[in-house]
Scaffold this active site. Structure first.
Site, PDB file in Angstrom:
ATOM      1  N   CYS A   2       0.839  -1.194   0.000  1.00  0.00           N
ATOM      2  CA  CYS A   2       0.000   0.000   0.000  1.00  0.00           C
ATOM      3  C   CYS A   2       0.879   1.249   0.000  1.00  0.00           C
ATOM      4  O   CYS A   2       2.092   1.185  -0.091  1.00  0.00           O
ATOM      5  CB  CYS A   2      -0.879   0.026   1.251  1.00  0.00           C
ATOM      6  SG  CYS A   2      -1.700  -1.544   1.613  1.00  0.00           S
ATOM      7  N   ASP A  97      -3.759  -8.845   8.315  1.00  0.00           N
ATOM      8  CA  ASP A  97      -2.673  -8.629   9.269  1.00  0.00           C
ATOM      9  C   ASP A  97      -2.751  -7.251   9.916  1.00  0.00           C
ATOM     10  O   ASP A  97      -2.228  -7.041  11.013  1.00  0.00           O
ATOM     11  CB  ASP A  97      -1.311  -8.842   8.606  1.00  0.00           C
ATOM     12  CG  ASP A  97      -1.117  -8.062   7.321  1.00  0.00           C
ATOM     13  OD1 ASP A  97      -2.097  -7.481   6.803  1.00  0.00           O
ATOM     14  OD2 ASP A  97       0.013  -8.044   6.805  1.00  0.00           O
TER      15      ASP A  97
END
Length: 602
Positions: A2, A97
């Site tokens: 990201c 996560d």
């Protein structure tokens, strides 16, 4: 994978922050969002662009928060399901996560949570109760993270393009000198005054006024007593564990395969551990002298992977040149980023995640320059200073390029001066020819700048080879190699994972005595493991690396472009000196790295 972004106490409007976040959407095209919060009664924006890898549903989007923390996170924590078993909290909404580490920070605290993480990460974390903002970067520096504090405004971003132009008003002269020497900008510096990288293995605490930087991890200093066979066995177990972890994804995972030791080792073990046929990817060159793709093809055939390759030529360079500096944000001189960009582009057509073999040369001593430096230093140290001074003068005026280059280290003999010959594009003692003398003094406080000054690093190993390996781990690896791979892969929304840089492997490798690592030559431990999987004859050949035929292109297709670039440079540069370098290159000498760096100057 990201991008993350944050602005505190900024004059930018919400829509302007959204625009800054959208500039990094290539890092995460699956979801983009900016949210506004309050920090000490002032505005705090968190932005995120998501590339969905684990839990592809919208409920795993970021920013994510619980009663205490708000998090934006770039990276992967591969052991996060194991961490969940240690947490009291159990009502997870996602299999992401991000949610795991959010609660790990809540229950364990910052440093104890980080200790649990196996992975790569750049994190922005806001503590709503304590009113503190944390920035955290992984141990090796796989994921980038920049920050700045200017006139009360605090900002952070995955890439420099995430910062508004009002934060990038002036460039750093020191960073320019460092770049022209190394081909990259080292340590916590960036190309812009006032904007810094958060160093690997560090976290920052911002209380709304002050920034406190803390180191949470380092390489081991002590060497362990272990046999060679035990070292091979433990290394193999760690590599297999690391690769298994890095197969965790809800999308398809492939592998970069160059045909060298590291990528062949990673790919062969991946194929064994994968439940389906592995996809491997390589880049070749139309110029057959530089093309090693045939070796990758042979390895792929042997391990049974589904192999894809692309041949790279000068027309690809022209297509990339226009956008190259957009990909890298600041001057970046590693020309192997060109094929890396193309490889990432082609790989993304088939998979979303690719494993890379980076790190093996630093950890297991694969660079010839380590041994060349040690050998020449031992030999030259035996020659009396008076004779070396005479030889230096002869070399300087010999007209022979190699003799001229070594003339300075002959007279001023040191390990770092010899290493600079092999490590740097412009040698430190050439900087006063490239720039005005006062320019160097203003940036470094002295006229004569050393490689140590440029790198901002002191050699600290228990031997020269160990010291050089540690130097590369702390500078060349994060600031060149991993920067190249991150920007190239993320430019095409491809996540690159580096299993050989699992911190457990790093710690073990640097705890091994140098003599043990070199028992059967450079990288002998990795070779020992690889040759169980792939025939030796498919691997053993001279190491060439990811070379690009720049020296030929600068005499033909890129000749006019680099000449025009030299003429356009400002008064900081000695154009007479650069014009001579340009002409010498046309006449057969090789200044390809200096010329490529010049082309990257903004």
């Amino acid at each position: 994978m990201c991008s993350i972004l944050g602005y505190f106490n900024t004059a930018l409007s919400y829509s302007e922050v959204v625009k800054q976040n959208s500039i990094m959407v290539h890092r995460g095209p699956d979801d983009t969002i900016v949210k506004e919060y309050k920090f000490l009664n002032k505005n705090l924006y968190f932005g995120h662009n998501r590339l969905s890898i684990q839990d592809l549903e919208n409920h795993a989007n970021q920013p994510m928060e619980n009663e205490r923390f708000i998090i934006v996170f770039n990276g992967e924590i591969y052991n996060h399901f194991e961490i969940r078993t240690q947490l009291q909290f159990s009502k997870f909404r996602t299999t992401s996560d991000t949610e795991t580490i959010l609660w790990a920070f809540t229950e364990f605290g910052i440093e104890k949570a980080i200790e649990q993480f196996i992975g790569m990460f750049a994190i922005g974390l806001f503590d709503k109760i304590a009113q503190k903002l944390y920035l955290i970067r992984d141990r090796v520096g796989i994921k980038p993270l920049y920050y700045t504090m200017q006139k009360g405004e605090f900002s952070f971003a995955s890439e420099l393009k995430g910062f508004g132009e009002h934060l990038k008003k002036t460039t750093s002269n020191k960073a320019l000198i460092q770049f022209m020497t190394l081909g990259y900008i080292p340590n916590d510096n960036s190309y812009y005054d006032g904007i810094n990288k958060l160093p690997p293995a560090h976290y920052a605490i911002f209380d709304g006024v002050n920034i406190d930087i803390k180191k949470y991890w380092d390489l081991p200093e002590e060497k362990i007593n272990i046999s060679y066979n035990e070292a091979v066995k433990e290394t193999e177990q760690l590599i297999r564990s690391s690769i298994k972890y890095r197969l965790l994804a809800d999308v398809e995972v492939g592998s970069f395969l160059s045909g060298g030791i590291d990528s062949s080792l990673v790919s062969s073990i991946m194929q064994q551990e994968s439940s389906q046929k592995l996809k491997t990817f390589s880049i070749g060159f139309e110029d057959k002298f530089y093309d090693e793709s045939v070796y990758a093809k042979e390895i792929a055939k042997y391990i049974g992977s589904e192999h894809y390759e692309y041949k790279f030529g000068i027309q690809d360079v022209f297509k990339l040149l226009e956008d190259f500096d957009k990909f890298y944000d600041e001057p970046f001189g590693d020309a192997s980023s060109l094929p890396m960009l193309l490889l990432s582009d082609k790989t993304k057509d088939y998979v979303t995640v690719a494993l890379s073999g980076d790190g093996g040369d630093e950890l297991f001593l694969g660079y010839d320059r380590y041994f060349t430096t040690e050998s020449y230093y031992k030999k030259l140290k035996q020659i009396p200073q008076s004779l070396r001074t005479i030889l230096s003068v002869i070399g300087k005026y010999s007209g022979q390029d190699k003799l001229k280059k070594i003339s300075y280290p002959l007279k001023q003999l040191s390990e770092q001066n010899l290493y600079a010959l092999l490590y740097s594009s412009t040698k430190p003692w050439e900087l006063n020819s490239l720039f005005d003398k006062e320019f160097s003094r203003e940036s470094f406080g002295k006229y004569e700048v050393s490689l140590q000054d440029i790198l901002e690093y002191e050699l600290d190993g228990d031997s020269l080879i160990d010291s050089l390996s540690r130097l590369d781990f702390h500078r060349y690896l994060p600031d060149d190699i991993l920067t190249k791979v991150d920007r190239a892969s993320m430019s095409y929304s491809l996540e690159a994972r580096v299993p050989l840089l699992d911190h457990r492997i790093v710690e073990f490798a640097y705890s091994l005595p140098i003599k043990l690592k070199l028992k059967h030559g450079p990288k002998s431990i990795l070779k020992e493991i690889l040759y169980k999987e792939v025939p030796k004859e498919l691997i053993e050949r001279p190491k060439r690396g990811f070379s690009v035929p720049l020296k030929h292109w600068f005499r033909k297709e890129l000749k006019d472009i680099v000449y025009d670039k030299i003429q356009s440079l400002d008064e900081r540069f000695n154009k007479q000196y650069l014009n001579k370098i340009f002409q010498d290159h046309q006449n057969g000498k090789n200044f390809e790295y200096v010329l490529w760096n010049i082309m990257r100057i903004k």
